[in-house]
Design an enzyme around this catalytic site. Structure first.
Site, PDB file in Angstrom:
ATOM      1  N   PHE A  92       0.806  -1.218   0.000  1.00 44.83           N
ATOM      2  CA  PHE A  92       0.000   0.000   0.000  1.00 44.83           C
ATOM      3  C   PHE A  92       0.840   1.269   0.000  1.00 44.83           C
ATOM      4  O   PHE A  92       0.269   2.361  -0.002  1.00 44.83           O
ATOM      5  CB  PHE A  92      -0.926   0.029   1.231  1.00 44.83           C
ATOM      6  CG  PHE A  92      -1.798  -1.172   1.360  1.00 44.83           C
ATOM      7  CD1 PHE A  92      -2.918  -1.331   0.560  1.00 44.83           C
ATOM      8  CD2 PHE A  92      -1.491  -2.168   2.269  1.00 44.83           C
ATOM      9  CE1 PHE A  92      -3.721  -2.441   0.681  1.00 44.83           C
ATOM     10  CE2 PHE A  92      -2.284  -3.288   2.397  1.00 44.83           C
ATOM     11  CZ  PHE A  92      -3.404  -3.433   1.592  1.00 44.83           C
ATOM     12  N   ALA A  93       2.153   1.165   0.038  1.00 44.15           N
ATOM     13  CA  ALA A  93       2.996   2.352   0.206  1.00 44.15           C
ATOM     14  C   ALA A  93       4.158   2.312  -0.771  1.00 44.15           C
ATOM     15  O   ALA A  93       4.537   1.257  -1.289  1.00 44.15           O
ATOM     16  CB  ALA A  93       3.519   2.445   1.639  1.00 44.15           C
ATOM     17  N   THR A  94       4.707   3.502  -1.016  1.00 43.53           N
ATOM     18  CA  THR A  94       5.895   3.678  -1.850  1.00 43.53           C
ATOM     19  C   THR A  94       6.873   4.568  -1.096  1.00 43.53           C
ATOM     20  O   THR A  94       6.487   5.613  -0.571  1.00 43.53           O
ATOM     21  CB  THR A  94       5.540   4.317  -3.200  1.00 43.53           C
ATOM     22  OG1 THR A  94       4.580   3.498  -3.875  1.00 43.53           O
ATOM     23  CG2 THR A  94       6.783   4.455  -4.068  1.00 43.53           C
ATOM     24  N   VAL A  95       8.127   4.149  -1.052  1.00 44.50           N
ATOM     25  CA  VAL A  95       9.166   4.906  -0.354  1.00 44.50           C
ATOM     26  C   VAL A  95      10.053   5.564  -1.398  1.00 44.50           C
ATOM     27  O   VAL A  95      10.559   4.899  -2.305  1.00 44.50           O
ATOM     28  CB  VAL A  95       9.997   3.995   0.570  1.00 44.50           C
ATOM     29  CG1 VAL A  95      11.052   4.816   1.305  1.00 44.50           C
ATOM     30  CG2 VAL A  95       9.092   3.283   1.558  1.00 44.50           C
TER      31      VAL A  95
ATOM     32  N   ASP B   9       7.636  -8.399  12.634  1.00 45.82           N
ATOM     33  CA  ASP B   9       8.085  -8.578  11.245  1.00 45.82           C
ATOM     34  C   ASP B   9       9.598  -8.387  11.164  1.00 45.82           C
ATOM     35  O   ASP B   9      10.103  -7.700  10.278  1.00 45.82           O
ATOM     36  CB  ASP B   9       7.367  -7.599  10.318  1.00 45.82           C
ATOM     37  CG  ASP B   9       7.488  -8.012   8.850  1.00 45.82           C
ATOM     38  OD1 ASP B   9       7.840  -9.182   8.588  1.00 45.82           O
ATOM     39  OD2 ASP B   9       7.253  -7.175   7.964  1.00 45.82           O
TER      40      ASP B   9
END
EC number: 2.7.11.1
Length: 813
Positions: A29-32, A140
């Site tokens: 769901f995310a982009t860095v 995690d």
């Protein structure tokens, strides 16, 4: 290149005070992406999430992640600087680590030494200890979520699966990566998040010292079977202390697994350093919320950010992560912390002398009304480094979409920017030594230099700096100062300079030690034109035997027939003096290949004389004959099948591969349901170089002989359900758990003839179901053959609970 810079700058997206560039990572769901703060000139990582695409459950997880990252501050956890909410987007600005993931380092270099693994694992354990003390579980932990910062320091990232947990609370959400997941997560049970983190740390340490995963598999089902088997194979090169450490973290039963306090106290962690002292130093180095801000940073922010002093104090002391003021102050404070500039505790420096002690008067100069920033302090805030760039070259790094820029970030500091000349950019690697762009010399010193001579522009200069002379006329200028074109320039008298040194240099000048071109030519000229002759293999052999042939353990002579030469070359493995000797010629130390007739008769005579006399030798000979005759008769049973001899294993790996128990030949699982045995004694497991590991058949996890009663190894239950229904329920439960089994049908004749069904599991569990004739009930017994298999105990408990659920009228025997 001047025209290319604006083009690259146009590709940068502006979000807040950041110039956002290329993507360095993507998730579900995310982009860095990498970004650069325009005031602090520091590279950061910006994680962008589209909130409109998340459901309610994921929104709760996202807000929980934001809450966690804003409340933690540890040297080995990536620091969060700012939280920005723009329309439907949420941006998390955090610390940027240019070296990359630990996973990429291990993939490129393989396993590391135990000293390096100890350093990295200690830093990871310190970060996990900090989280557990705050009631936070990561859930995690893996090599992909560990970054390497400056000086190869560990930085823990990705708190998307993190959660809060109290000591008496259990979690139910399955999360994490399967290769690092604890067995209780794979079984879908409620679990302790802190114990699950310890299991992941055990897998992490195994990967560091071996370069592979402890439980190899091709699918999740294979991984589950491998993990639940409880078998951890550790290579021979791992030390005994490290192997013991790994096994104690990879314990199937979470109640018997180590805690983070046990991890920090293990002896492997204290081999070369004091872990407790190191963890205390790390916790003391955490910068608390300052009660008084740095005046230099505040002045810098007021000049560049146009913020007032009250706004800066309110945002920083209140730790407002959603304010750009707090992020700017923290970024500048980190830069100042790296350098020598620290807060002095005084708002302005004290000026003047201390005065006289006798008079008691202090001569203090009047302080200026408006504080100023010195050049040194300004240089600290404008400091350039690989992570803090102050020029336009950083924009190319933000916009570079080449695969090398994303896959090999640690190579950037060793390469030049694209399109720049090597000689013209030779000093760019030392940009971090540059200070602020101010006039370094005072106007008084600049006035002492003579003004430039404007007549020089009208002369056509030669390459050496002098105007050309007419043909046939030589230049007659005994001193450079007499040159008509060098009117006002200061010159140097070359006669007063030091003499040019000879070629004799220090030992550190390695290039002088090499011969020059002239020396090489002279050496080649002195060489003989005839080629150098080398002895043949036969000549070397004869020379060797002539020199060492008199020794006892050498060949006495060479045979007449020797192969070799150009036509018949000697094989490589035969080029030794021993291979040239004929079979009749041997070493003096070798025994004779055959006995002569005289030697044979002499030995027979000695043997008969020894048996005729009534001595110990004759008695032993008779006893040996009787024993061998008895063994030959008893080796075959009445059914004609030979008894299997007990096999002796010397390693745990052999036992696991061949399923051999220390008493496998004498142990009969059928006798559990036919005899009332009280005790089973298992032998001592051998100590191996790998360490004292707990195996499927070894008694304990330490080399101690242990005795366990049969009551602890056999569990029974009486069900009121029919015999066939109980068997089908057990088979259905095993199929759901995907555990293979072998079913056999037998008859029990004591005390009366009844039917019994047996289910044999490969993990060492025997399940017997028999009919109780008077009551028409079912008698179920669970026998654990393995001596220390926690998996077998857990499985038996689950099956017994299943039978109790379907039969409320059950009873124990």
């Amino acid at each position: 290149m001047a025209a290319a810079a604006p083009k690259r700058r146009m590709g940068l997206e502006k979000i807040g005070l950041y110039d956002v560039g290329r993507a360095i990572g993507k998730g579900n769901f995310a982009t860095v992406r990498i970004a650069r703060h325009r005031i602090a000139k520091t590279k950061v990582a910006v994680k962008s999430i589209d909130v409109s695409k998340l459901d309610k459950e994921n929104l709760i997880k996202l807000e929980r992640e934001v809450k966690i990252v804003t409340m933690i501050d540890h040297p080995h956890i990536v620091k969060c600087y700012e939280i920005m909410r723009v329309d439907n987007m949420l941006y998390i600005v955090s610390e940027y680590c240019s070296t990359g993931e630990l996973y990429a380092t291990l993939m490129g270099k393989g396993r590391v030494t135990e000293d390096i693994a100890r350093k990295w694992f200690t830093e990871t354990a310190a970060a996990v200890s900090y989280l557990h003390n705050k009631g936070i579980v990561h859930r995690d932990l893996k090599t992909e979520n560990i970054l390497l910062g400056k000086d190869s320091k560990i930085k823990l990232i990705d708190f998307g699966f993190s959660n809060f947990q109290t000591p008496d609370q259990l979690l139910n959400t399955w999360c994490g990566s399967p290769p690092y997941a604890a067995p209780e997560l794979l079984l879908g049970n409620s679990y302790d998040g802190m114990k699950a983190d310890i299991w992941s740390m055990g897998v992490l340490l195994y990967i560091l010292v071996t370069g592979g995963f402890p439980f190899g598999s091709e699918s999740v089902n294979d991984l589950k079977r491998s993990v639940l088997s409880g078998v951890v194979k550790i290579p021979y090169w791992v030390s005994v202390e490290c192997a013991d450490f790994i096994r104690k973290m990879l314990v199937l039963n979470p109640t018997k697994r180590m805690t983070i306090q046990n991890v920090l106290a293990h002896r492997w962690m204290h081999i070369r350093n004091d872990v407790k002292k190191q963890v205390q130093n790390l916790e003391s180095s955490i910068r608390p919320t300052p009660s008084k801000l740095n005046p230099t940073i505040m002045m810098f922010m007021q000049q560049h950010g146009k913020w007032t002093e009250e706004q800066i104090i309110d945002a920083v002391l209140g730790r407002n992560f959603e304010s750009p003021i707090f992020a700017t102050y923290e970024l500048l404070a980190d830069k100042v912390k790296i350098g020598s500039l620290e807060g002095t505790g005084e708002e302005y420096p004290r000026r003047g002398s201390r005065g006289s002690i006798l008079s008691g008067r202090a001569n203090v100069d009047e302080q200026p009304l408006t504080p100023t920033i010195s050049a040194h302090q300004l240089a600290q805030l404008n400091l350039s480094s690989p992570d803090c760039d102050s020029d336009d070259s950083s924009n190319s790094d933000l916009c570079d979409e080449s695969p090398l820029s994303s896959l090999e970030p640690n190579h950037k500091q060793f390469t030049l920017p694209r399109g720049l000349d090597l000689m013209g950019n030779r000093f760019e690697n030392r940009r971090h030594t540059l200070c602020a762009s101010e006039q370094l010399l005072s106007p008084n010193l600049m006035g002492q230099f003579p003004p430039p001579n404007l007549l020089l522009n009208n002369f056509t200069m030669s390459p050496l700096g002098f105007p050309p002379m007419p043909e046939g006329q030589a230049a007659e200028f005994p001193f450079p100062s007499l040159h008509p074109a060098l009117g006002a320039f200061p010159t140097t008298d070359l006669s007063k300079m030091l003499p040019v040194p000879k070629s004799e240099r220090r030992a550190s000048a390695g290039e002088t030690l090499l011969p020059t071109n002239f020396d090489l030519q002279q050496h080649l000229a002195n060489l003989s034109a005839n080629p150098v002759s080398f002895p043949t293999v036969e000549e070397e052999g004869r020379s060797y035997l002539a020199k060492y042939g008199g020794k006892r353990n050498t060949v006495h002579c060479l045979g007449n027939q020797i192969g070799g030469g150009v036509q018949n070359p000697i094989p490589r493995y035969q080029r030794t003096p021993y291979a040239k000797a004929p079979p009749a010629e041997r070493r003096s130390s070798w025994a004779s290949p055959s006995l002569s007739q005289q030697q044979q008769s002499h030995l027979e005579k000695i043997f008969k004389d020894a048996l005729q006399t009534n001595n110990d030798i004759s008695r032993l000979h008779k006893e040996f004959k009787n024993l061998s005759h008895g063994c030959a008769q008893s080796q075959i049973t009445n059914e004609g099948s030979s008894l299997a001899c007990p096999q002796i294993s010397i390693t745990d790996e052999y036992n696991r591969q061949h399923n051999i128990a220390p008493s496998a030949s004498s142990f009969d699982p059928v006798s559990i349901f036919q005899k009332n045995a009280q005790e089973v004694v298992f032998g001592q497991r051998p100590a191996t170089a790998i360490g004292f590991s707990s195996t499927s058949f070894s008694g304990m996890s330490t080399p101690e002989q242990t005795t366990r009663s049969m009551d602890d190894r056999v569990r029974s239950i009486v069900c009121t359900l029919p015999f066939a229904e109980v068997v089908e329920e057990l088979k259905s439960s095993l199929n759901i758990l995907k555990i293979p089994f072998a079913e056999t049908q037998e008859m029990v004749y004591e005390p009366q003839v009844t039917e019994m069904r047996r289910l044999s599991l490969p993990s060492g569990v025997e399940i017997g179901v028999a009919v109780l004739p008077p009551e028409h009930k079912s008698h179920v017994e669970f026998a654990i053959i393995n001596n220390d298999s926690p998996t077998s105990e857990i499985l038996c408990d689950q099956l017994i609970c299943r039978l109790r659920m379907i039969d409320p009228n059950w009873s124990s025997e």
